[in-house]
Design a protein around this motif. Structure first.
Motif, PDB file in Angstrom:
ATOM      1  N   PRO A  40       0.809  -1.221   0.000  1.00 58.56           N
ATOM      2  CA  PRO A  40       0.000   0.000   0.000  1.00 58.56           C
ATOM      3  C   PRO A  40       0.846   1.276   0.000  1.00 58.56           C
ATOM      4  O   PRO A  40       0.451   2.290  -0.600  1.00 58.56           O
ATOM      5  N   LEU A  41       1.998   1.229   0.630  1.00 62.02           N
ATOM      6  CA  LEU A  41       2.888   2.395   0.575  1.00 62.02           C
ATOM      7  C   LEU A  41       3.364   2.627  -0.859  1.00 62.02           C
ATOM      8  O   LEU A  41       3.450   3.770  -1.322  1.00 62.02           O
ATOM      9  N   ASP A  42       3.645   1.544  -1.573  1.00 61.02           N
ATOM     10  CA  ASP A  42       4.069   1.651  -2.969  1.00 61.02           C
ATOM     11  C   ASP A  42       2.945   2.210  -3.833  1.00 61.02           C
ATOM     12  O   ASP A  42       3.194   3.032  -4.726  1.00 61.02           O
ATOM     13  N   VAL A  43       1.719   1.800  -3.582  1.00 61.29           N
ATOM     14  CA  VAL A  43       0.581   2.314  -4.352  1.00 61.29           C
ATOM     15  C   VAL A  43       0.482   3.829  -4.173  1.00 61.29           C
ATOM     16  O   VAL A  43       0.322   4.569  -5.157  1.00 61.29           O
ATOM     17  N   ALA A  44       0.612   4.305  -2.952  1.00 62.13           N
ATOM     18  CA  ALA A  44       0.572   5.750  -2.702  1.00 62.13           C
ATOM     19  C   ALA A  44       1.756   6.451  -3.372  1.00 62.13           C
ATOM     20  O   ALA A  44       1.610   7.548  -3.926  1.00 62.13           O
ATOM     21  N   ARG A  45       2.922   5.829  -3.342  1.00 63.98           N
ATOM     22  CA  ARG A  45       4.105   6.426  -3.968  1.00 63.98           C
ATOM     23  C   ARG A  45       3.929   6.519  -5.481  1.00 63.98           C
ATOM     24  O   ARG A  45       4.275   7.531  -6.094  1.00 63.98           O
ATOM     25  N   ILE A  46       3.369   5.487  -6.104  1.00 68.37           N
ATOM     26  CA  ILE A  46       3.109   5.516  -7.545  1.00 68.37           C
ATOM     27  C   ILE A  46       2.197   6.690  -7.884  1.00 68.37           C
ATOM     28  O   ILE A  46       2.433   7.434  -8.838  1.00 68.37           O
ATOM     29  N   LEU A  47       1.169   6.877  -7.082  1.00 73.10           N
ATOM     30  CA  LEU A  47       0.258   8.008  -7.296  1.00 73.10           C
ATOM     31  C   LEU A  47       0.984   9.342  -7.145  1.00 73.10           C
ATOM     32  O   LEU A  47       0.840  10.234  -7.986  1.00 73.10           O
ATOM     33  N   ALA A  48       1.763   9.478  -6.079  1.00 74.51           N
ATOM     34  CA  ALA A  48       2.481  10.728  -5.828  1.00 74.51           C
ATOM     35  C   ALA A  48       3.468  11.023  -6.954  1.00 74.51           C
ATOM     36  O   ALA A  48       3.583  12.164  -7.410  1.00 74.51           O
ATOM     37  N   ALA A  50       3.158  10.197  -9.947  1.00 72.72           N
ATOM     38  CA  ALA A  50       2.372  10.547 -11.132  1.00 72.72           C
ATOM     39  C   ALA A  50       1.738  11.932 -10.994  1.00 72.72           C
ATOM     40  O   ALA A  50       0.983  12.349 -11.865  1.00 72.72           O
ATOM     41  N   GLY A  51       2.020  12.612  -9.884  1.00 75.36           N
ATOM     42  CA  GLY A  51       1.522  13.966  -9.699  1.00 75.36           C
ATOM     43  C   GLY A  51       0.276  14.097  -8.857  1.00 75.36           C
ATOM     44  O   GLY A  51      -0.256  15.195  -8.709  1.00 75.36           O
ATOM     45  N   VAL A  52      -0.206  13.007  -8.285  1.00 76.49           N
ATOM     46  CA  VAL A  52      -1.383  13.087  -7.420  1.00 76.49           C
ATOM     47  C   VAL A  52      -0.955  13.700  -6.091  1.00 76.49           C
ATOM     48  O   VAL A  52      -0.085  13.174  -5.405  1.00 76.49           O
ATOM     49  N   ASP A 116     -13.141   8.829 -10.587  1.00 74.66           N
ATOM     50  CA  ASP A 116     -11.800   9.054 -11.116  1.00 74.66           C
ATOM     51  C   ASP A 116     -10.729   8.770 -10.065  1.00 74.66           C
ATOM     52  O   ASP A 116      -9.692   8.184 -10.376  1.00 74.66           O
ATOM     53  N   ASP A 117     -10.963   9.173  -8.828  1.00 74.73           N
ATOM     54  CA  ASP A 117      -9.972   8.944  -7.772  1.00 74.73           C
ATOM     55  C   ASP A 117      -9.794   7.450  -7.496  1.00 74.73           C
ATOM     56  O   ASP A 117      -8.668   6.973  -7.321  1.00 74.73           O
ATOM     57  N   ALA A 118     -10.892   6.707  -7.470  1.00 79.78           N
ATOM     58  CA  ALA A 118     -10.802   5.260  -7.250  1.00 79.78           C
ATOM     59  C   ALA A 118     -10.113   4.582  -8.428  1.00 79.78           C
ATOM     60  O   ALA A 118      -9.326   3.647  -8.241  1.00 79.78           O
ATOM     61  N   LYS A 119     -10.362   5.066  -9.642  1.00 84.59           N
ATOM     62  CA  LYS A 119      -9.681   4.512 -10.814  1.00 84.59           C
ATOM     63  C   LYS A 119      -8.171   4.694 -10.688  1.00 84.59           C
ATOM     64  O   LYS A 119      -7.402   3.786 -11.021  1.00 84.59           O
ATOM     65  N   MET A 120      -7.755   5.865 -10.225  1.00 85.80           N
ATOM     66  CA  MET A 120      -6.316   6.098 -10.081  1.00 85.80           C
ATOM     67  C   MET A 120      -5.705   5.157  -9.042  1.00 85.80           C
ATOM     68  O   MET A 120      -4.620   4.613  -9.254  1.00 85.80           O
ATOM     69  N   ILE A 121      -6.405   4.961  -7.928  1.00 80.28           N
ATOM     70  CA  ILE A 121      -5.900   4.038  -6.894  1.00 80.28           C
ATOM     71  C   ILE A 121      -5.821   2.624  -7.458  1.00 80.28           C
ATOM     72  O   ILE A 121      -4.814   1.923  -7.283  1.00 80.28           O
ATOM     73  N   LYS A 122      -6.855   2.189  -8.146  1.00 85.93           N
ATOM     74  CA  LYS A 122      -6.884   0.837  -8.705  1.00 85.93           C
ATOM     75  C   LYS A 122      -5.781   0.660  -9.743  1.00 85.93           C
ATOM     76  O   LYS A 122      -5.096  -0.371  -9.775  1.00 85.93           O
ATOM     77  N   LEU A 123      -5.557   1.670 -10.580  1.00 84.55           N
ATOM     78  CA  LEU A 123      -4.510   1.584 -11.592  1.00 84.55           C
ATOM     79  C   LEU A 123      -3.124   1.536 -10.940  1.00 84.55           C
ATOM     80  O   LEU A 123      -2.265   0.749 -11.358  1.00 84.55           O
ATOM     81  N   ALA A 124      -2.913   2.332  -9.912  1.00 88.82           N
ATOM     82  CA  ALA A 124      -1.634   2.291  -9.188  1.00 88.82           C
ATOM     83  C   ALA A 124      -1.458   0.936  -8.491  1.00 88.82           C
ATOM     84  O   ALA A 124      -0.343   0.396  -8.440  1.00 88.82           O
ATOM     85  N   ASP A 125      -2.533   0.379  -7.973  1.00 87.64           N
ATOM     86  CA  ASP A 125      -2.499  -0.939  -7.335  1.00 87.64           C
ATOM     87  C   ASP A 125      -2.059  -2.003  -8.337  1.00 87.64           C
ATOM     88  O   ASP A 125      -1.162  -2.812  -8.059  1.00 87.64           O
ATOM     89  N   LYS A 126      -2.672  -2.013  -9.510  1.00 92.19           N
ATOM     90  CA  LYS A 126      -2.312  -3.009 -10.521  1.00 92.19           C
ATOM     91  C   LYS A 126      -0.878  -2.779 -11.020  1.00 92.19           C
ATOM     92  O   LYS A 126      -0.153  -3.741 -11.277  1.00 92.19           O
ATOM     93  N   ILE A 162      -7.679   8.736 -17.021  1.00 94.45           N
ATOM     94  CA  ILE A 162      -7.763   9.742 -15.965  1.00 94.45           C
ATOM     95  C   ILE A 162      -6.423  10.450 -15.799  1.00 94.45           C
ATOM     96  O   ILE A 162      -6.354  11.640 -15.584  1.00 94.45           O
ATOM     97  N   SER A 163      -5.344   9.685 -15.910  1.00 92.50           N
ATOM     98  CA  SER A 163      -3.993  10.221 -15.733  1.00 92.50           C
ATOM     99  C   SER A 163      -3.072   9.590 -16.777  1.00 92.50           C
ATOM    100  O   SER A 163      -2.825   8.384 -16.734  1.00 92.50           O
ATOM    101  N   ALA A 164      -2.572  10.406 -17.688  1.00 98.21           N
ATOM    102  CA  ALA A 164      -1.663   9.901 -18.716  1.00 98.21           C
ATOM    103  C   ALA A 164      -0.419   9.296 -18.076  1.00 98.21           C
ATOM    104  O   ALA A 164       0.099   8.276 -18.546  1.00 98.21           O
ATOM    105  N   SER A 165       0.034   9.885 -16.993  1.00 99.87           N
ATOM    106  CA  SER A 165       1.220   9.378 -16.307  1.00 99.87           C
ATOM    107  C   SER A 165       0.969   8.001 -15.714  1.00 99.87           C
ATOM    108  O   SER A 165       1.802   7.094 -15.852  1.00 99.87           O
ATOM    109  N   LEU A 166      -0.173   7.804 -15.064  1.00101.05           N
ATOM    110  CA  LEU A 166      -0.500   6.484 -14.514  1.00101.05           C
ATOM    111  C   LEU A 166      -0.712   5.456 -15.619  1.00101.05           C
ATOM    112  O   LEU A 166      -0.273   4.312 -15.498  1.00101.05           O
ATOM    113  N   ASP A 167      -1.369   5.872 -16.697  1.00103.74           N
ATOM    114  CA  ASP A 167      -1.563   4.966 -17.830  1.00103.74           C
ATOM    115  C   ASP A 167      -0.211   4.498 -18.362  1.00103.74           C
ATOM    116  O   ASP A 167      -0.014   3.313 -18.637  1.00103.74           O
TER     117      ASP A 167
END
Length: 178
Positions: A40-48, A50-52, A116-126, A162-167
């Protein structure tokens, strides 16, 4: 302290501490049995990365598996972290009372309809799961790894846009399996 009197940094660290406590006896399925909290820390880091910067999205990312994989309740999360954080966690939480294949089917089927926010979390999770699967794989057959990669790709497809960076981060991790 209530969430209204805590700084954003303190709120984020409170979520990390809470999640670490709840996941303290859990390990990832990799050969090294990595502490679960790393995920879960990695998921948050991936989001951060990516600019979240939305602190509640980052908190929800850190807490995203607490209801699904621990005895944490939605009421507990709502009371401690607020309704929005709890709502995001619930949006990405599987119903563990369902069979595994049905949970996976629902993840794919519901991906497009998430916020959109849940999509970003799910994408970072995957994305994090694929990274871990490649760098420190569990003792899975190639077929099982391939099936997970295909599943992750279907979920990511529903969360894309939702986020080109996450994609792009997901795409790069996915390409490592080709």
């Amino acid at each position: 302290m209530t969430t209204t009197t805590m700084t954003d940094a303190a709120r984020l660290l409170d979520a990390a501490s809470f999640a670490a406590g709840r996941h303290r006896d859990q390990r990832r399925k990799d050969a090294g049995a990595t502490p679960y909290i790393n995920h879960p820390l990695d998921v948050a880091r991936i989001l951060a990365e990516a600019g979240v910067a939305d602190i509640e999205v980052l908190m929800a990312a850190i807490l995203h598996d607490t209801i699904e994989d621990t005895d944490t309740t939605a009421d507990e999360l709502a009371e401690r972290f607020g309704e929005r954080v709890c709502g995001l966690v619930l949006e990405v939480t599987d119903d563990k009372s369902l069979p595994k294949l049905e949970r996976k089917r629902l993840q794919v089927a519901k991906a497009e309809s998430k916020s959109d926010d849940a999509k970003m979390i799910k994408l970072a999770d995957k994305t994090g799961n694929l990274r871990d699967l490649k760098s420190s794989p569990p003792a899975w057959s190639e077929a099982r790894i391939g099936a997970y990669v295909q599943f992750a790709e279907l979920v990511a497809r529903g969360c894309a846009g939702i986020s080109a960076s996450l994609d792009e981060r997901f795409r790069q991790e996915r390409l490592r399996f080709d």
